[in-house]
Motif scaffolding. Structure first.
Motif, PDB file in Angstrom:
ATOM      1  N   LEU A   1       8.166  32.536  -3.408  1.00 15.49           N
ATOM      2  CA  LEU A   1       7.218  33.539  -4.288  1.00 15.49           C
ATOM      3  C   LEU A   1       5.910  32.739  -4.971  1.00 15.49           C
ATOM      4  CD1 LEU A   1       6.979  35.976  -5.500  1.00 15.49           C
ATOM      5  CD2 LEU A   1       8.496  35.419  -7.261  1.00 15.49           C
ATOM      6  N   ALA A   2       6.356  31.327  -5.315  1.00 15.37           N
ATOM      7  CA  ALA A   2       5.290  30.593  -5.862  1.00 15.37           C
ATOM      8  C   ALA A   2       3.950  30.405  -4.740  1.00 15.37           C
ATOM      9  CB  ALA A   2       5.559  29.343  -6.298  1.00 15.37           C
ATOM     10  N   ILE A   3       4.635  29.983  -3.648  1.00 18.30           N
ATOM     11  CA  ILE A   3       3.635  29.883  -2.339  1.00 18.30           C
ATOM     12  C   ILE A   3       2.756  31.224  -2.134  1.00 18.30           C
ATOM     13  CG2 ILE A   3       3.194  29.353   0.148  1.00 18.30           C
ATOM     14  CD1 ILE A   3       5.807  27.252  -0.321  1.00 18.30           C
ATOM     15  N   ALA A   4       3.528  32.366  -2.362  1.00 20.71           N
ATOM     16  CA  ALA A   4       2.852  33.607  -1.803  1.00 20.71           C
ATOM     17  C   ALA A   4       1.882  33.774  -3.086  1.00 20.71           C
ATOM     18  CB  ALA A   4       3.780  34.653  -1.818  1.00 20.71           C
ATOM     19  N   ALA A   5       2.213  33.420  -4.372  1.00 21.90           N
ATOM     20  CA  ALA A   5       1.057  33.952  -5.241  1.00 21.90           C
ATOM     21  C   ALA A   5       0.102  32.820  -5.168  1.00 21.90           C
ATOM     22  CB  ALA A   5       1.724  33.562  -6.512  1.00 21.90           C
ATOM     23  N   ALA A   6       0.186  31.637  -4.604  1.00 23.07           N
ATOM     24  CA  ALA A   6      -0.781  30.437  -4.528  1.00 23.07           C
ATOM     25  C   ALA A   6      -1.806  31.032  -3.371  1.00 23.07           C
ATOM     26  CB  ALA A   6      -0.308  29.431  -4.124  1.00 23.07           C
ATOM     27  N   GLY A   7      -1.114  31.707  -2.245  1.00 22.89           N
ATOM     28  CA  GLY A   7      -1.934  32.316  -1.012  1.00 22.89           C
ATOM     29  C   GLY A   7      -2.747  33.414  -1.433  1.00 22.89           C
ATOM     30  N   LEU A   8      -2.330  34.120  -2.463  1.00 18.76           N
ATOM     31  CA  LEU A   8      -3.011  35.264  -2.806  1.00 18.76           C
ATOM     32  C   LEU A   8      -4.085  35.000  -4.000  1.00 18.76           C
ATOM     33  CD1 LEU A   8      -0.387  37.991  -2.861  1.00 18.76           C
ATOM     34  CD2 LEU A   8      -2.105  37.753  -1.293  1.00 18.76           C
ATOM     35  N   SER A   9      -4.109  33.719  -4.440  1.00 21.26           N
ATOM     36  CA  SER A   9      -5.035  33.322  -5.580  1.00 21.26           C
ATOM     37  C   SER A   9      -6.488  33.297  -5.259  1.00 21.26           C
ATOM     38  CB  SER A   9      -4.646  31.872  -5.943  1.00 21.26           C
ATOM     39  OG  SER A   9      -5.702  31.216  -6.919  1.00 21.26           O
ATOM     40  N   ARG A  10      -7.360  33.564  -6.377  1.00 18.00           N
ATOM     41  CA  ARG A  10      -8.732  33.557  -5.989  1.00 18.00           C
ATOM     42  C   ARG A  10      -9.320  32.150  -5.938  1.00 18.00           C
ATOM     43  NH1 ARG A  10     -10.482  38.120 -10.325  1.00 18.00           N
ATOM     44  NH2 ARG A  10      -9.313  40.214  -9.534  1.00 18.00           N
ATOM     45  N   PHE A  11      -8.481  31.156  -6.408  1.00 22.82           N
ATOM     46  CA  PHE A  11      -8.965  29.741  -6.336  1.00 22.82           C
ATOM     47  C   PHE A  11      -8.929  29.371  -4.768  1.00 22.82           C
ATOM     48  CE2 PHE A  11      -8.028  25.086  -7.265  1.00 22.82           C
ATOM     49  CZ  PHE A  11      -9.453  24.811  -7.838  1.00 22.82           C
ATOM     50  N   ARG A  12      -9.869  29.116  -4.011  1.00 17.59           N
ATOM     51  CA  ARG A  12      -9.863  28.704  -2.756  1.00 17.59           C
ATOM     52  C   ARG A  12      -9.036  27.596  -2.432  1.00 17.59           C
ATOM     53  NH1 ARG A  12     -14.953  28.695   1.633  1.00 17.59           N
ATOM     54  NH2 ARG A  12     -13.649  28.388   3.603  1.00 17.59           N
ATOM     55  N   PRO A  13      -9.151  26.347  -3.124  1.00 22.39           N
ATOM     56  CA  PRO A  13      -8.322  25.205  -2.629  1.00 22.39           C
ATOM     57  C   PRO A  13      -6.694  25.299  -2.866  1.00 22.39           C
ATOM     58  CG  PRO A  13     -10.073  24.565  -3.904  1.00 22.39           C
ATOM     59  CD  PRO A  13     -10.065  25.897  -4.025  1.00 22.39           C
ATOM     60  N   LEU A  14      -6.378  26.299  -3.800  1.00 25.98           N
ATOM     61  CA  LEU A  14      -5.012  26.613  -3.813  1.00 25.98           C
ATOM     62  C   LEU A  14      -4.674  27.244  -2.824  1.00 25.98           C
ATOM     63  CD1 LEU A  14      -2.518  26.281  -5.783  1.00 25.98           C
ATOM     64  CD2 LEU A  14      -3.209  28.412  -6.764  1.00 25.98           C
ATOM     65  N   ARG A  15      -5.428  28.586  -2.559  1.00 28.16           N
ATOM     66  CA  ARG A  15      -5.092  29.178  -1.334  1.00 28.16           C
ATOM     67  C   ARG A  15      -4.933  28.611   0.012  1.00 28.16           C
ATOM     68  NH1 ARG A  15      -9.003  32.433  -2.190  1.00 28.16           N
ATOM     69  NH2 ARG A  15     -10.399  32.092  -0.444  1.00 28.16           N
ATOM     70  N   GLN A  16      -5.889  27.867   0.168  1.00 30.12           N
ATOM     71  CA  GLN A  16      -5.923  27.018   1.458  1.00 30.12           C
ATOM     72  C   GLN A  16      -4.569  25.935   1.640  1.00 30.12           C
ATOM     73  OE1 GLN A  16      -7.807  27.389   4.029  1.00 30.12           O
ATOM     74  NE2 GLN A  16      -8.856  28.968   3.030  1.00 30.12           N
ATOM     75  N   ALA A  17      -4.330  25.519   0.348  1.00 27.97           N
ATOM     76  CA  ALA A  17      -2.850  24.542   0.341  1.00 27.97           C
ATOM     77  C   ALA A  17      -1.879  25.473   0.915  1.00 27.97           C
ATOM     78  CB  ALA A  17      -2.959  23.825  -1.169  1.00 27.97           C
ATOM     79  N   ALA A  18      -1.825  26.544   0.155  1.00 25.65           N
ATOM     80  CA  ALA A  18      -0.441  27.525   0.660  1.00 25.65           C
ATOM     81  C   ALA A  18      -0.474  27.902   2.310  1.00 25.65           C
ATOM     82  CB  ALA A  18      -0.718  28.588  -0.269  1.00 25.65           C
ATOM     83  N   ILE A  19      -1.741  28.272   2.616  1.00 24.80           N
ATOM     84  CA  ILE A  19      -1.816  28.697   4.143  1.00 24.80           C
ATOM     85  C   ILE A  19      -1.533  27.486   4.961  1.00 24.80           C
ATOM     86  CG2 ILE A  19      -3.345  28.984   5.868  1.00 24.80           C
ATOM     87  CD1 ILE A  19      -4.849  30.832   3.811  1.00 24.80           C
ATOM     88  N   PHE A  20      -1.548  26.067   4.425  1.00 23.00           N
ATOM     89  CA  PHE A  20      -1.658  24.764   5.388  1.00 23.00           C
ATOM     90  C   PHE A  20       0.052  24.548   5.197  1.00 23.00           C
ATOM     91  CE2 PHE A  20      -0.601  20.266   5.017  1.00 23.00           C
ATOM     92  CZ  PHE A  20      -1.254  19.930   6.039  1.00 23.00           C
ATOM     93  N   TYR A  21       0.518  24.719   3.986  1.00 19.73           N
ATOM     94  CA  TYR A  21       2.151  24.639   3.743  1.00 19.73           C
ATOM     95  C   TYR A  21       2.780  25.552   4.966  1.00 19.73           C
ATOM     96  CZ  TYR A  21       6.840  24.315   1.868  1.00 19.73           C
ATOM     97  OH  TYR A  21       8.029  24.102   1.882  1.00 19.73           O
ATOM     98  N   VAL A  22       2.524  26.746   4.885  1.00 25.07           N
ATOM     99  CA  VAL A  22       3.269  27.560   5.529  1.00 25.07           C
ATOM    100  C   VAL A  22       2.987  27.521   6.964  1.00 25.07           C
ATOM    101  CG1 VAL A  22       3.182  30.140   6.072  1.00 25.07           C
ATOM    102  CG2 VAL A  22       2.966  29.516   3.882  1.00 25.07           C
ATOM    103  N   GLN A  23       1.700  27.312   7.623  1.00 26.10           N
ATOM    104  CA  GLN A  23       1.573  26.887   8.946  1.00 26.10           C
ATOM    105  C   GLN A  23       2.130  25.753   9.554  1.00 26.10           C
ATOM    106  OE1 GLN A  23       0.158  29.174  10.854  1.00 26.10           O
ATOM    107  NE2 GLN A  23      -0.124  30.633   9.275  1.00 26.10           N
ATOM    108  N   LEU A  24       2.348  24.608   8.684  1.00 27.00           N
ATOM    109  CA  LEU A  24       2.845  23.317   8.959  1.00 27.00           C
ATOM    110  C   LEU A  24       4.356  23.417   9.181  1.00 27.00           C
ATOM    111  CD1 LEU A  24       2.475  20.392   9.290  1.00 27.00           C
ATOM    112  CD2 LEU A  24       2.869  19.955   6.887  1.00 27.00           C
TER     113      LEU A  24
END
Length: 252
Positions: A48-71
């Protein structure tokens, strides 16, 4: 399926060989249940925390969440288990000893060795890391299923972000995410058998140990399959009932 499970149950009850093997293999049931429940709860919170980060307006946080999920989604669970248990945990223990060395020497904090970290907790940690990536996508899809217009209208009416989530997003997202969450929970029950590879005494490990000593592979793995089938089918029926109840509740 009822006939198959019933036949196996009768054999376990009446056949002394099956009864003896069942007594041994069933010792791993509580470990399997504990590892699955603890991992799923922790993975849900992290997801849930990663999903919230992935929907964040803060781009570095959003990109970090996407990187974690894909990795993480690109690595098999057995590899995550082995890497976490035999590489990640020793590195964390070493980092702990380095960072808190003054406090440990002063007796303010306990010294920790790699062998002090139980294999069960290593398995829970690894399954949490692995499944959080999948659950994050489920939560993200559930949140995005609610139209932005409803969120904007609720915000315009003066509702706070938590109120919008609790009153608008959550009631509509729960029926969407519940079926895939239930499927992932059942998948985790089956994937928990992989923790036997790192030495956790679950059902699969007890079955492997029993069969290696008595060489009754057919009977032993019949019992292993029986136990997993009982758990997964029972969960499927229970989750289906909960899903129907929640759907009727939110449709009101």
């Amino acid at each position: 399926m009822v006939v198959l499970l019933g036949g196996l149950a009768v054999m376990i009850w009446r056949d002394p060989v099956y009864a003896g093997l069942f007594a041994v293999v069933s010792r791993g049931v509580l470990t399997t249940i504990w590892v699955t429940l603890a991992s799923f709860v922790a993975a849900s919170v992290l997801g849930l925390a990663i999903a919230a980060a992935g929907l964040s307006r803060f781009r570095p946080l959003r990109q970090a969440a996407i990187f974690y999920v894909q990795l993480v989604r690109g690595i098999p669970i057995i590899v995550i288990l082995s890497y976490t248990a035999f590489v990640g945990v020793p590195l964390l223990v070493a980092a702990y000893g380095t960072v808190f060395a003054p406090a440990i020497e002063a007796g303010l904090m306990p010294a920790v060795l790699t062998r002090d970290v139980d294999l069960v907790w290593r398995a829970v940690f690894a399954l949490t890391i692995g499944y959080a990536a999948f659950l994050a996508e489920i939560f993200r899809a559930g949140i995005l299923s609610v139209s932005k217009g409803q969120v904007e209208a609720a915000t315009a009416l003066g509702l706070g972000r938590f109120q919008v989530f609790r009153l608008i997003v959550l009631p509509q997202a729960v029926p969407v995410v519940l079926p895939p969450l239930g499927n992932d929970f059942i998948s985790m029950v089956k994937d928990s058998a992989l923790v036997s590879a790192i030495g956790v005494a679950d059902i699969a490990y007890m079955g492997k140990t029993a069969s290696s000593t008595n060489f009754r592979y057919f009977e032993t793995y019949n019992i292993v399959a029986f136990l997993y089938l009982v758990m997964t089918l029972g969960l499927s029926l229970g989750l289906g009932w909960v899903e129907r109840r929640l759907r009727r509740r939110y449709e009101r």
